[in-house]
Design a protein around this motif. Sequence first.
Motif, PDB file in Angstrom:
ATOM      1  N   ASP A  10       0.849  -1.187   0.000  1.00 43.13           N
ATOM      2  CA  ASP A  10       0.000   0.000   0.000  1.00 43.13           C
ATOM      3  C   ASP A  10       0.888   1.242   0.000  1.00 43.13           C
ATOM      4  O   ASP A  10       2.123   1.145   0.063  1.00 43.13           O
ATOM      5  CB  ASP A  10      -1.011   0.000   1.147  1.00 43.13           C
ATOM      6  CG  ASP A  10      -0.394   0.193   2.529  1.00 43.13           C
ATOM      7  OD1 ASP A  10       0.838   0.355   2.638  1.00 43.13           O
ATOM      8  OD2 ASP A  10      -1.153   0.175   3.521  1.00 43.13           O
ATOM      9  N   GLU A  55      -5.482   4.210  -0.131  1.00 43.76           N
ATOM     10  CA  GLU A  55      -4.191   3.698   0.322  1.00 43.76           C
ATOM     11  C   GLU A  55      -3.606   2.657  -0.628  1.00 43.76           C
ATOM     12  O   GLU A  55      -2.380   2.516  -0.695  1.00 43.76           O
ATOM     13  CB  GLU A  55      -4.323   3.071   1.713  1.00 43.76           C
ATOM     14  CG  GLU A  55      -4.582   4.074   2.817  1.00 43.76           C
ATOM     15  CD  GLU A  55      -4.703   3.413   4.177  1.00 43.76           C
ATOM     16  OE1 GLU A  55      -4.713   4.132   5.194  1.00 43.76           O
ATOM     17  OE2 GLU A  55      -4.780   2.171   4.231  1.00 43.76           O
ATOM     18  N   LEU A 194      -5.494  10.272   7.241  1.00 44.19           N
ATOM     19  CA  LEU A 194      -4.674   9.708   6.169  1.00 44.19           C
ATOM     20  C   LEU A 194      -3.402  10.519   5.966  1.00 44.19           C
ATOM     21  O   LEU A 194      -2.335   9.952   5.701  1.00 44.19           O
ATOM     22  CB  LEU A 194      -5.487   9.638   4.871  1.00 44.19           C
ATOM     23  CG  LEU A 194      -4.765   9.029   3.667  1.00 44.19           C
ATOM     24  CD1 LEU A 194      -4.276   7.621   3.971  1.00 44.19           C
ATOM     25  CD2 LEU A 194      -5.677   9.025   2.437  1.00 44.19           C
ATOM     26  N   LEU A 198       0.277   8.683   6.099  1.00 44.27           N
ATOM     27  CA  LEU A 198       1.260   8.711   5.018  1.00 44.27           C
ATOM     28  C   LEU A 198       2.633   9.177   5.487  1.00 44.27           C
ATOM     29  O   LEU A 198       3.621   8.990   4.784  1.00 44.27           O
ATOM     30  CB  LEU A 198       0.780   9.618   3.879  1.00 44.27           C
ATOM     31  CG  LEU A 198      -0.461   9.148   3.113  1.00 44.27           C
ATOM     32  CD1 LEU A 198      -0.784  10.124   1.986  1.00 44.27           C
ATOM     33  CD2 LEU A 198      -0.277   7.743   2.551  1.00 44.27           C
TER      34      LEU A 198
END
Length: 292
Positions: A10, A55, A194, A198
Amino acid sequence: MRILVCTKADLPSLIAMNRLLPALAERHDVEVLLTERVRPAERHLPDLAVLKLLERDLPLSVLLPLAEAAAPTGWRLRSFERLGKELAIQVGTIRQINAGDGFERAVRFRPDLVLSIRFSLVFRQPMLELPRHGILNLHPGPLPGFGGLFAIFRQMKLGRPEIGVTLHRVDAGIDTGPVVTVQPMPIAPGRSMLWHVLRAYEAGVPAILAAVARLAAGQALCSTPQDPERMRYFGLPEPDEFAAFAQAGLRLYDVEEYALDLRRLLGLQVRELVAAALPVEAAGRARLAAEG
């Protein structure tokens, strides 16, 4: 040393691998095992389905191939396949780790150390005994209080000022092994979950490299046992938890943020593609749910 890296196919993992693997490959023999495991809830719960799209499906299956085709060299983020070719590292996708394909590959490689980052499979015997230096896992929450899944979600939901990215040894439990180090990472107000995901695993890479350097130099790797009374394990959030997260003014993702990150990482203008993909994904999940 011979280092086996176990990770997930991912985007957060790939960002971390782009920093970790070149540094490891300079001095060590490295092999990578990828898991593509998808939990059933990720196919049916709308919030989890969208996160899976952002993702995994969209960046790895669509956008990264487009970026690499448009510019074969020079881009910052390289795919797992390109990293393997450029660094002369074997990269394989597996279904199991304690038996079957994954365990067979691990035994053939004979690792001195196993590194786990976002790996979706749980290590059991005999994998735990295979590497002489054991298994180190990078977890995006401070242990012992934030074991399990969606640690960043939990920390944001509780209003914590920072994320604690923990490097710990793996034992027979899940996120229960002795802690090597906890790297703080500030929570940026207004940013989505998110956005933090990341960045969290990449932020933990220096701790991994420092631990590897100590072991390679023949030095002991100090770690502290976790307090069992403070241990807490979280599973996947329930729909009402996602609703409470949103009601608190927090966001799982943000299209503008995500598009800017992908432009930075891949060199592509993707906002319109992302915005178009989200309702299509939501409609598909709704249809599947209606069909039973």
